[in-house]
Write an enzyme that holds these catalytic residues in place. Sequence first.
Site, mmCIF file in Angstrom:
data_model
loop_
_atom_site.group_PDB
_atom_site.id
_atom_site.type_symbol
_atom_site.label_atom_id
_atom_site.label_comp_id
_atom_site.label_asym_id
_atom_site.label_seq_id
_atom_site.Cartn_x
_atom_site.Cartn_y
_atom_site.Cartn_z
ATOM 1 C CB SER A 29 4.541 -66.032 63.795
ATOM 2 O OG SER A 29 5.823 -66.667 63.757
ATOM 3 C CG ASN A 116 15.524 -62.425 69.457
ATOM 4 O OD1 ASN A 116 14.585 -63.201 69.222
ATOM 5 N ND2 ASN A 116 16.068 -62.048 70.533
ATOM 6 C CG HIS A 162 -10.959 -23.647 44.164
ATOM 7 N ND1 HIS A 162 -10.837 -23.808 45.389
ATOM 8 C CD2 HIS A 162 -10.325 -22.745 43.520
ATOM 9 C CE1 HIS A 162 -9.836 -22.632 45.862
ATOM 10 N NE2 HIS A 162 -9.452 -22.290 44.668
ATOM 11 C CB SER A 283 -25.107 -52.366 37.453
ATOM 12 O OG SER A 283 -26.554 -52.482 38.310
ATOM 13 C CE LYS A 289 -23.726 -47.656 37.427
ATOM 14 N NZ LYS A 289 -24.164 -46.858 38.534
ATOM 15 C CD GLU A 296 -16.232 -47.183 41.564
ATOM 16 O OE1 GLU A 296 -17.046 -47.178 42.468
ATOM 17 O OE2 GLU A 296 -16.563 -47.686 40.558
ATOM 18 C CE1 TYR A 323 11.617 -60.222 67.727
ATOM 19 C CE2 TYR A 323 11.140 -61.411 70.113
ATOM 20 C CZ TYR A 323 10.751 -61.200 68.764
ATOM 21 O OH TYR A 323 9.619 -61.839 68.062
ATOM 22 C CD GLN A 328 5.233 -64.178 66.374
ATOM 23 O OE1 GLN A 328 6.173 -64.873 66.662
ATOM 24 N NE2 GLN A 328 4.148 -64.859 66.770
ATOM 25 C CE LYS A 331 7.899 -62.234 61.090
ATOM 26 N NZ LYS A 331 7.878 -61.417 62.589
HETATM 27 N N1 ARG Z 1 8.579 -65.631 65.194
HETATM 28 C C1 ARG Z 1 9.270 -64.375 65.851
HETATM 29 C C2 ARG Z 1 9.063 -63.052 65.183
HETATM 30 O O1 ARG Z 1 8.463 -63.297 64.135
HETATM 31 C C3 ARG Z 1 10.835 -64.952 65.559
HETATM 32 C C4 ARG Z 1 11.647 -64.272 66.865
HETATM 33 C C5 ARG Z 1 11.442 -65.039 68.191
HETATM 34 N N2 ARG Z 1 12.349 -64.859 68.954
HETATM 35 C C6 ARG Z 1 12.074 -65.004 70.355
HETATM 36 N N3 ARG Z 1 13.137 -64.632 71.137
HETATM 37 N N4 ARG Z 1 10.770 -65.372 70.632
HETATM 38 O O2 ARG Z 1 9.551 -62.188 65.949
#
Ligand code: ARG
Length: 466
Positions: A29, A116, A162, A283, A289, A296, A323, A328, A331
């Site tokens: 990530s 985690n 309306h 345009s 235009k 928009e 978890y 992940q 994000k």
């Molecule tokens: N990169 C992971 C995430 O964004 C961090 C946590 C990873 N934990 C694990 N047990 N692999 O969630």
Amino acid sequence: MSQDEKTNQQWGGRFSEATDAFVQRFTASIQFDQRLYRHDIQGSIAHATMLETAGVLTTEERDQIIEGLNEVQTEIEAGTIEWSIPLEDVHMNVESALTAKIGITGKKLHTGRSRNDQVATDIRLWLRDEIDAISAELTRLQTGMVQLAETEADTIMPGFTHLQTAQPVTFGHHLLAWNEMLERDYGRLLDCRKRVNQSPLGAAALAGTTYPIDRELTAKLLGFEQPTRNSLDSVSDRDFAIEFCSFASLLLTHLSRMSEELVLWTSAQFNFIDLPDRFCTGSSIMPQKKNPDVPELVRGKTGRVNGHLISLLTLMKSQPLAYNKDNQEDKEPLFDAVDTVKDCLRAFADMVPAIEAKRDAMLEAARRGFSTATDLADYLVRRGVAFRDAHEIVGKSVAFGIEQGRDLSEMTLEELQQFSTDIDSDVFDVLTLEGSVAARDHVGGTAPNQVRQAATQALATLTGRS
Ligand code: ARG
């Protein structure tokens, strides 16, 4: 990114071969979570500080760690740290950079925590900062909007239902309606912030930790209101992110409605407002235009933010505790929702105060649409005519006006009296647009003096926010 490590130094102990290169990239990530680096370091400094008070780290170790982390941050900001995909994410990249710098003490930082609880802490810290920036931008937009409403408190325009001309309103009243939508959005954002602002640090992998940690202390050091109450929930909960995205979806929905009206109003057909050239584009083929691209685009971006909300809801659906790697995936939607909200608010906050009302055109449009028909019916009711009969009389007068190409206020008294003998010369007081708006003089009504009062109150609320 360097990819030369054989097995992962942070968790490679039980592994006999290196992770497949594609799997490394697939599961990493760092490509997107690097933007959490500041909050990751902030969380680690608080954790190390707490470990020292708990007697897990010596004072010297703590100081070495904090100094090292600060140096890592400086290097990240100077662009001299090379992010590594085999190191998977921002947490392990930062830790590895620290260890490279201070040696074995760096490896002690992860005592009593897990990625985690670390990642849950980082996102909350990051989102809290973003929420504060968004609140400020929303307040800037609302302030500009309410100030414009005050300036346009007497400006008459047609009100629509309306999308057909209904009754005259003031432009200021319309702008204050927009502000009400935003005021509720602000309330939702603040409410979301309360649940973001809780500290999951110390939940460790899922069950807590055997070290004598002080979760109250880390929560306090990080400015969180309090530690979260359950370790399993702490590492798995992402509903604070879902809440943010639902705030974002509603905000964008509101901005899309405003955008739609701005687009309509700048058209030659409505011709109610002008947007300065700096918010429009031309345009390449049609020289005449001037396109309202900014509204928009904001309207269009609503779809993308709604998509992020659905992504997060679907990501969380049916996830077992605690978890899971699925998380992940929280994000990118969250980051993009935040970026999009900030850009859209900035565009709107800059643009709204620059809206130029074409007052004559608005007034003329209100006059053309028989917008005082209800006022004539109310006039007849005051003279003892039953409302349904009054409705019928006015309907016939309007039909006559359409045929003649004239508004009710442009007819003679004799012409109006063809439809009811209850009509007298004082009828013209209610048939004027000014009379019509001024008569709606109660809380929430469109009378200019109500609009001015409402704007004053709204401004006081906005000033009281900071
Ligand atoms: N990169 C992971 C995430 O964004 C961090 C946590 C990873 N934990 C694990 N047990 N692999 O969630």
